[in-house]
Design an enzyme around this catalytic site. Structure first.
Site, mmCIF file in Angstrom:
data_model
loop_
_atom_site.group_PDB
_atom_site.id
_atom_site.type_symbol
_atom_site.label_atom_id
_atom_site.label_comp_id
_atom_site.label_asym_id
_atom_site.label_seq_id
_atom_site.Cartn_x
_atom_site.Cartn_y
_atom_site.Cartn_z
ATOM 1 N N LYS A 24 4.280 -13.550 5.030
ATOM 2 C CA LYS A 24 4.675 -14.710 3.837
ATOM 3 C C LYS A 24 6.412 -14.842 3.938
ATOM 4 O O LYS A 24 6.878 -14.636 2.572
ATOM 5 C CB LYS A 24 3.829 -14.093 2.716
ATOM 6 C CG LYS A 24 3.980 -15.108 1.762
ATOM 7 C CD LYS A 24 3.051 -16.385 2.019
ATOM 8 C CE LYS A 24 3.055 -17.385 0.653
ATOM 9 N NZ LYS A 24 2.456 -19.060 1.121
ATOM 10 N N ASP A 65 -4.681 -5.559 6.658
ATOM 11 C CA ASP A 65 -6.323 -5.020 5.744
ATOM 12 C C ASP A 65 -7.510 -6.458 5.556
ATOM 13 O O ASP A 65 -8.097 -6.072 5.927
ATOM 14 C CB ASP A 65 -6.099 -4.809 4.782
ATOM 15 C CG ASP A 65 -7.191 -3.989 4.445
ATOM 16 O OD1 ASP A 65 -8.109 -3.719 4.600
ATOM 17 O OD2 ASP A 65 -7.047 -3.174 2.955
ATOM 18 N N ASP A 120 -1.101 -17.987 4.819
ATOM 19 C CA ASP A 120 -2.175 -18.832 4.409
ATOM 20 C C ASP A 120 -2.915 -19.791 5.557
ATOM 21 O O ASP A 120 -4.062 -19.848 5.296
ATOM 22 C CB ASP A 120 -2.156 -19.956 3.048
ATOM 23 C CG ASP A 120 -0.243 -19.431 2.897
ATOM 24 O OD1 ASP A 120 0.237 -19.334 3.769
ATOM 25 O OD2 ASP A 120 0.322 -20.507 2.041
ATOM 26 N N TYR A 129 1.175 -1.391 0.165
ATOM 27 C CA TYR A 129 0.321 0.010 -0.101
ATOM 28 C C TYR A 129 1.187 1.368 -0.300
ATOM 29 O O TYR A 129 0.148 2.799 0.213
ATOM 30 C CB TYR A 129 -1.423 -0.131 0.741
ATOM 31 C CG TYR A 129 -2.033 -0.769 1.219
ATOM 32 C CD1 TYR A 129 -2.195 -2.021 0.476
ATOM 33 C CD2 TYR A 129 -3.232 -0.678 2.118
ATOM 34 C CE1 TYR A 129 -2.719 -3.275 0.094
ATOM 35 C CE2 TYR A 129 -3.946 -1.643 1.653
ATOM 36 C CZ TYR A 129 -4.251 -3.123 1.232
ATOM 37 O OH TYR A 129 -5.045 -3.746 1.331
#
Ligand code: NAI
Length: 337
Positions: free
Chosen positions: A175, A233, A209, A123
């Site tokens: 991640k 988010d 995940d 972002y």
């Protein structure tokens, strides 16, 4: 001395839920004065500017704002005003608490606070198209910027939040198995900071995940979650869904010199203008604002009144399974104050 707060009613359902929130704050006797300002689509329509200077000046001066949702055009048009406000005021930590208020759902014991790094990652806003031959949009590139400085202050905020609020564990979500540099840096910084809090706050990390699945299966295993901007988010909407939906999910954007309080949800265009939106999320955001201002007693009174309205299940908005309007829901809270 009353505190002056910049008030941005916002777009869509924003004005309705803002009005309801102000009535609740008045009823509890909160010592606040409002400086009403515009932003988003309503400001773009009136001033041809989605973030007018007057709005920025007001936040600069008062250092505290309560904001309704703002419309961001998808794909084209002006960039997100929310993102711009976060950048302008260096609002590096987005705090989104979620615990079960509406009982009788799938989960009873969820009590999670998501601390989302609010300025960096995907972002950050470094995006562009790449022309190939005749096609000016043959490809597109977004840069996910992660800095040690930005990671440190968001993660430290999460640990300090845990200490201050008597919470036991911080879970860092990442991640780093695939994005070894950006996400790896965030994780490395987290592991370093965790050592300083050893014995006081437990630390663990999870891959995004797997975390999404574990949150849906066993949300009661999590306490404070800290993560990068995009993951935060998404996970905060997911977590709000575990505890009764977006209508009850508040958020605080915290920086060194200003703080902006808002609902997690957006402008809800599908129900805008119908007077049926749930004002709960903005009311709870106003409670976070009162906490921040040190008026914890009034914040607790409002929360208790809202919880009792929801427990009694007589006056609920449609998203909570009832038929009440925005103002009837606010009236029910006010009656219990
Ligand atoms: P949304 O959060 O506005 O709506 C998603 C769904 O939740 C809709 O079905 C809506 O009716 C429902 N909903 C949301 N808030 C509710 C409430 N208080 N009471 C009852 N139902 C509620 O998300 P969407 O549709 O993706 O976004 C709409 C617009 O809002 C977009 O322009 C988006 O950019 C903007 N937005 C602004 C945010 C902000 O200002 N902080 C945050 C998220 C989206």
């Amino acid at each position: 001395m009353p505190t002056t707060v910049t008030l941005i009613p916002g777009d869509g359902i924003g004005p309705d839920i803002t009005e309801a929130t102000i009535r609740v704050l008045d009823a509890v006797g909160a010592d606040l004065v409002w400086d009403r300002q515009m932003a988003g689509a309503s400001a773009a329509a009136r001033y041809n500017d989605p973030i007018p200077e007057a709005t920025l000046d007001s936040i600069k001066k008062h250092r505290i704002a309560l904001k309704g949702p703002l419309e961001t055009p998808v794909g084209e048009g002006y960039r997100s005003v929310n993102v711009a406000l976060r950048k302008t005021f260096d609002l590096y930590a987005n705090v989104r608490p979620a615990h079960v208020i509406l009982h009788g759902g799938r989960f009873e014991k969820v009590d999670i606070v998501i601390i989302r790094e609010n300025l960096e990652g995907l972002y950050y806003g470094a995006e562009h198209y790449i022309r190939i031959g005749d096609d000016p949009k043959a490809a597109a590139e977004s840069i996910a910027l992660i800095t040690r400085y930005g990671s440190e202050r968001a993660i430290r905020y999460a640990f300090e939040y845990a200490v201050k609020h008597g919470r036991k564990k911080v879970t860092l979500v990442h991640k780093a198995n695939i994005l070894k540099y950006t996400q790896g840096l965030f994780l490395d910084v987290g592991r370093e900071i965790a050592k300083e809090y050893a014995g006081r706050v437990q630390f663990e990390d999870r891959i995004i995940d797997a975390m999404a699945m574990q949150l849906v299966l066993k949300p009661e295993n999590f306490d404070v979650i800290v993560t990068t901007n995009l993951f935060g988010d998404i996970l905060s909407d997911l977590v709000s869904g575990l505890v009764g939906g977006l209508g009850l999910a508040p958020g605080a954007n915290i920086g060194p010199t200003a703080a902006i309080f808002e609902a997690v949800h957006g402008t809800a265009p599908d129900i805008a203008g119908k007077g049926i939106a749930n004002p709960g999320a903005l009311i709870l955001a106003a409670c976070l604002m009162l906490d921040h201002l040190g008026d914890i007693a009034r914040a607790e009174r409002i929360r208790a009144a809202l919880h009792s309205v929801i427990d009694e299940k007589q006056v609920l908005t449609r998203d909570l399974g009832g038929t009440a309007s925005t103002s009837q829901f606010a009236d029910a809270i006010i009656a219990r104050l």
